[in-house]
Design a protein around this motif. Structure first.
Motif, PDB file in Angstrom:
ATOM      1  N   GLN A 195     -29.365 -35.365 -15.214  1.00 24.26           N
ATOM      2  CA  GLN A 195     -27.998 -35.811 -14.973  1.00 24.26           C
ATOM      3  C   GLN A 195     -27.242 -34.776 -14.147  1.00 24.26           C
ATOM      4  OE1 GLN A 195     -25.097 -37.903 -17.803  1.00 24.26           O
ATOM      5  NE2 GLN A 195     -24.638 -35.738 -18.112  1.00 24.26           N
ATOM      6  N   PHE A 196     -26.649 -35.214 -13.055  1.00 24.79           N
ATOM      7  CA  PHE A 196     -25.827 -34.338 -12.233  1.00 24.79           C
ATOM      8  C   PHE A 196     -24.402 -34.360 -12.791  1.00 24.79           C
ATOM      9  CE2 PHE A 196     -28.293 -37.007  -8.978  1.00 24.79           C
ATOM     10  CZ  PHE A 196     -29.487 -36.346  -9.227  1.00 24.79           C
ATOM     11  N   THR A 207     -15.381 -42.164  -8.921  1.00 24.96           N
ATOM     12  CA  THR A 207     -16.064 -41.942  -7.647  1.00 24.96           C
ATOM     13  C   THR A 207     -17.564 -41.749  -7.862  1.00 24.96           C
ATOM     14  OG1 THR A 207     -14.089 -40.907  -6.725  1.00 24.96           O
ATOM     15  CG2 THR A 207     -16.171 -40.449  -5.609  1.00 24.96           C
ATOM     16  N   VAL A 208     -17.908 -40.890  -8.808  1.00 26.38           N
ATOM     17  CA  VAL A 208     -19.324 -40.620  -9.081  1.00 26.38           C
ATOM     18  C   VAL A 208     -19.999 -41.834  -9.702  1.00 26.38           C
ATOM     19  CG1 VAL A 208     -20.924 -39.142 -10.359  1.00 26.38           C
ATOM     20  CG2 VAL A 208     -18.949 -38.139  -9.208  1.00 26.38           C
ATOM     21  N   ASN A 209     -19.286 -42.589 -10.538  1.00 24.67           N
ATOM     22  CA  ASN A 209     -19.834 -43.843 -11.057  1.00 24.67           C
ATOM     23  C   ASN A 209     -20.243 -44.755  -9.897  1.00 24.67           C
ATOM     24  OD1 ASN A 209     -17.514 -44.257 -13.900  1.00 24.67           O
ATOM     25  ND2 ASN A 209     -19.435 -43.120 -13.760  1.00 24.67           N
ATOM     26  N   GLU A 210     -19.370 -44.887  -8.920  1.00 24.73           N
ATOM     27  CA  GLU A 210     -19.636 -45.759  -7.770  1.00 24.73           C
ATOM     28  C   GLU A 210     -20.851 -45.267  -6.987  1.00 24.73           C
ATOM     29  OE1 GLU A 210     -18.642 -49.152  -5.595  1.00 24.73           O
ATOM     30  OE2 GLU A 210     -17.071 -48.346  -6.894  1.00 24.73           O
ATOM     31  N   TRP A 211     -20.897 -43.968  -6.711  1.00 25.41           N
ATOM     32  CA  TRP A 211     -22.031 -43.414  -5.962  1.00 25.41           C
ATOM     33  C   TRP A 211     -23.344 -43.665  -6.704  1.00 25.41           C
ATOM     34  CZ3 TRP A 211     -19.815 -37.806  -4.972  1.00 25.41           C
ATOM     35  CH2 TRP A 211     -18.770 -37.886  -4.027  1.00 25.41           C
ATOM     36  N   SER A 212     -23.347 -43.433  -8.018  1.00 20.34           N
ATOM     37  CA  SER A 212     -24.576 -43.547  -8.806  1.00 20.34           C
ATOM     38  C   SER A 212     -25.098 -44.979  -8.824  1.00 20.34           C
ATOM     39  CB  SER A 212     -24.336 -43.079 -10.240  1.00 20.34           C
ATOM     40  OG  SER A 212     -23.975 -41.732 -10.275  1.00 20.34           O
ATOM     41  N   ALA A 248     -25.561 -39.579 -13.223  1.00 23.94           N
ATOM     42  CA  ALA A 248     -24.539 -38.654 -12.737  1.00 23.94           C
ATOM     43  C   ALA A 248     -23.251 -38.859 -13.517  1.00 23.94           C
ATOM     44  CB  ALA A 248     -24.289 -38.839 -11.246  1.00 23.94           C
ATOM     45  N   ALA A 249     -22.533 -37.761 -13.697  1.00 24.76           N
ATOM     46  CA  ALA A 249     -21.246 -37.769 -14.398  1.00 24.76           C
ATOM     47  C   ALA A 249     -20.208 -37.094 -13.522  1.00 24.76           C
ATOM     48  CB  ALA A 249     -21.367 -37.031 -15.734  1.00 24.76           C
ATOM     49  N   ALA A 274     -25.330 -44.214 -14.898  1.00 27.45           N
ATOM     50  CA  ALA A 274     -23.941 -43.752 -14.866  1.00 27.45           C
ATOM     51  C   ALA A 274     -23.463 -43.309 -16.241  1.00 27.45           C
ATOM     52  CB  ALA A 274     -23.037 -44.865 -14.336  1.00 27.45           C
ATOM     53  N   ARG A 275     -22.715 -42.192 -16.246  1.00 31.90           N
ATOM     54  CA  ARG A 275     -22.064 -41.734 -17.475  1.00 31.90           C
ATOM     55  C   ARG A 275     -20.554 -41.890 -17.318  1.00 31.90           C
ATOM     56  NH1 ARG A 275     -22.485 -35.998 -20.866  1.00 31.90           N
ATOM     57  NH2 ARG A 275     -20.315 -35.397 -20.528  1.00 31.90           N
ATOM     58  N   THR A 276     -19.925 -42.329 -18.394  1.00 32.38           N
ATOM     59  CA  THR A 276     -18.483 -42.465 -18.432  1.00 32.38           C
ATOM     60  C   THR A 276     -18.012 -42.066 -19.824  1.00 32.38           C
ATOM     61  OG1 THR A 276     -16.649 -43.969 -17.886  1.00 32.38           O
ATOM     62  CG2 THR A 276     -18.497 -44.914 -19.129  1.00 32.38           C
ATOM     63  N   GLY A 277     -16.732 -42.206 -20.106  1.00 30.60           N
ATOM     64  CA  GLY A 277     -16.246 -41.898 -21.440  1.00 30.60           C
ATOM     65  C   GLY A 277     -15.106 -40.898 -21.449  1.00 30.60           C
ATOM     66  N   LEU A 278     -14.424 -40.859 -22.594  1.00 29.35           N
ATOM     67  CA  LEU A 278     -13.226 -40.040 -22.746  1.00 29.35           C
ATOM     68  C   LEU A 278     -13.531 -38.541 -22.754  1.00 29.35           C
ATOM     69  CD1 LEU A 278     -11.375 -42.232 -25.408  1.00 29.35           C
ATOM     70  CD2 LEU A 278     -10.678 -41.894 -23.023  1.00 29.35           C
ATOM     71  N   GLU A 279     -14.769 -38.146 -23.030  1.00 31.02           N
ATOM     72  CA  GLU A 279     -15.104 -36.722 -22.922  1.00 31.02           C
ATOM     73  C   GLU A 279     -14.817 -36.203 -21.519  1.00 31.02           C
ATOM     74  OE1 GLU A 279     -18.916 -33.656 -22.830  1.00 31.02           O
ATOM     75  OE2 GLU A 279     -19.092 -35.498 -24.009  1.00 31.02           O
ATOM     76  N   ASP A 280     -15.158 -37.006 -20.522  1.00 34.26           N
ATOM     77  CA  ASP A 280     -15.088 -36.566 -19.131  1.00 34.26           C
ATOM     78  C   ASP A 280     -13.752 -36.874 -18.469  1.00 34.26           C
ATOM     79  OD1 ASP A 280     -17.724 -35.839 -19.509  1.00 34.26           O
ATOM     80  OD2 ASP A 280     -18.539 -37.616 -18.534  1.00 34.26           O
ATOM     81  N   ASN A 281     -13.064 -37.891 -18.965  1.00 29.75           N
ATOM     82  CA  ASN A 281     -11.873 -38.376 -18.280  1.00 29.75           C
ATOM     83  C   ASN A 281     -11.052 -39.221 -19.252  1.00 29.75           C
ATOM     84  OD1 ASN A 281     -10.070 -39.485 -16.301  1.00 29.75           O
ATOM     85  ND2 ASN A 281     -11.438 -41.255 -16.135  1.00 29.75           N
TER      86      ASN A 281
END
Length: 283
Positions: free
Chosen positions: A172-173, A215-220, A206-207, A227-234
């Motif tokens: 994971q990047f 942006t990274v969600n879209e690229w991945s 990628a996260a 794709a990683r998402t969630g409240l930890e990151d944002n």
């Protein structure tokens, strides 16, 4: 099946070690809150949950008892979902960071090198990295390599080639951490090319941190990764709007997948792609 038609695994990082309820009241902190939030995200399309645990005062911890309670609840309320625990450095020092590995989660994060964080050095010395990797082998836990720098990809490949990581790496990047690798498309493209060149069969994810998440969600998704998402990151949907839940951030990735005509991976597909054990659900 081409890369752009391959099912996209969505990982939801539910809590982390940094955000607090002061940043977003929807952040799940207690075990009960985490179970409810993860269940909503699971139903929205997430097949992996990346989990940290917290003390009552919201400070991070590596307490194995809390991880055990969380794992038991996740297996009950989100049957089949891939459970991934964090061994990150904000929750403990040294071998404390791997104290939950004997619980045998499906996966655990593994940072294979050090780098700068916003206010500190994220220390991952080689002896600790090797110890965490050995514990993961011992308890049949698949590492998720968290690459904060290009050198971490090369180190993960070296560990795979010499057997310290036994199975094909899942890499994971992580982009957008202040003082570490920014959200930069040419770098992202280089990461993807490097993984494909060195480990052609590897799955990658990628996260993006903060405003870089979408942006990274879209690229991945567009590049055939996961794709990683969630409240930890944002903690926000946009600069003016707090995210109402982890599920809302997962739903946003599902919409990206639909736009790129990629199916969202079921938990069964995620387990197959990552080489994880099959789970038989109770009738």
């Amino acid at each position: 099946m081409t890369e752009t038609t391959k099912p996209c695994i969505i990982c939801v990082a539910i809590t982390g070690s940094v955000p607090t309820k002061a940043n977003n009241p929807a952040l799940p902190v207690t075990i009960d809150e985490q179970l409810e939030s993860t269940h909503e995200a699971f139903e929205a399309g997430a097949s992996i949950v990346h989990a940290h645990v917290r003390n009552a005062d919201e400070t991070p911890t590596s307490d194995p008892e809390k991880f055990a309670r969380l794992k038991e609840g996740l297996e009950k309320h989100c049957p089949g979902m891939v459970i991934q625990f964090s061994t990150g450095g904000r929750s403990g020092a040294g071998t404390e960071r791997g104290g939950m590995l004997p619980l045998r989660p499906d996966m655990a994060s593994l940072s294979v090198g050090s780098n700068n964080f916003p206010t500190r050095v994220y220390e991952n010395p080689p002896d600790l990295v090797d110890w965490l990797a050995a514990e993961m082998r011992k308890y049949a836990v698949k590492p998720e390599i968290e690459a904060f720098d290009a050198s971490h990809i090369f180190q993960a490949v070296a560990m795979w080639r010499d057997g310290r990581i036994p199975d094909t790496p899942y890499i994971q990047f992580v982009m957008g951490v202040k003082n570490a690798m920014p959200v930069d498309k040419p770098v992202f493209d280089f990461y993807v090319e490097t993984v494909k060149r060195l480990v052609p069969d590897a799955e990658w994810c990628a996260a993006g941190i903060g405003p870089g998440q979408i942006t990274v969600n879209e690229w991945s998704v567009a590049a055939g990764g996961h794709a990683r998402t969630g409240l930890e990151d944002n903690v926000r949907l946009d600069k003016d709007t707090l995210a109402p839940s982890n599920a809302a951030l997962v739903s946003r990735v599902v919409e990206i997948c639909e736009r790129h005509e990629r199916p969202v991976a079921t938990w069964q597909q995620a387990r197959q792609m990552l080489g994880l054990r099959k789970v038989a659900l109770a009738a």
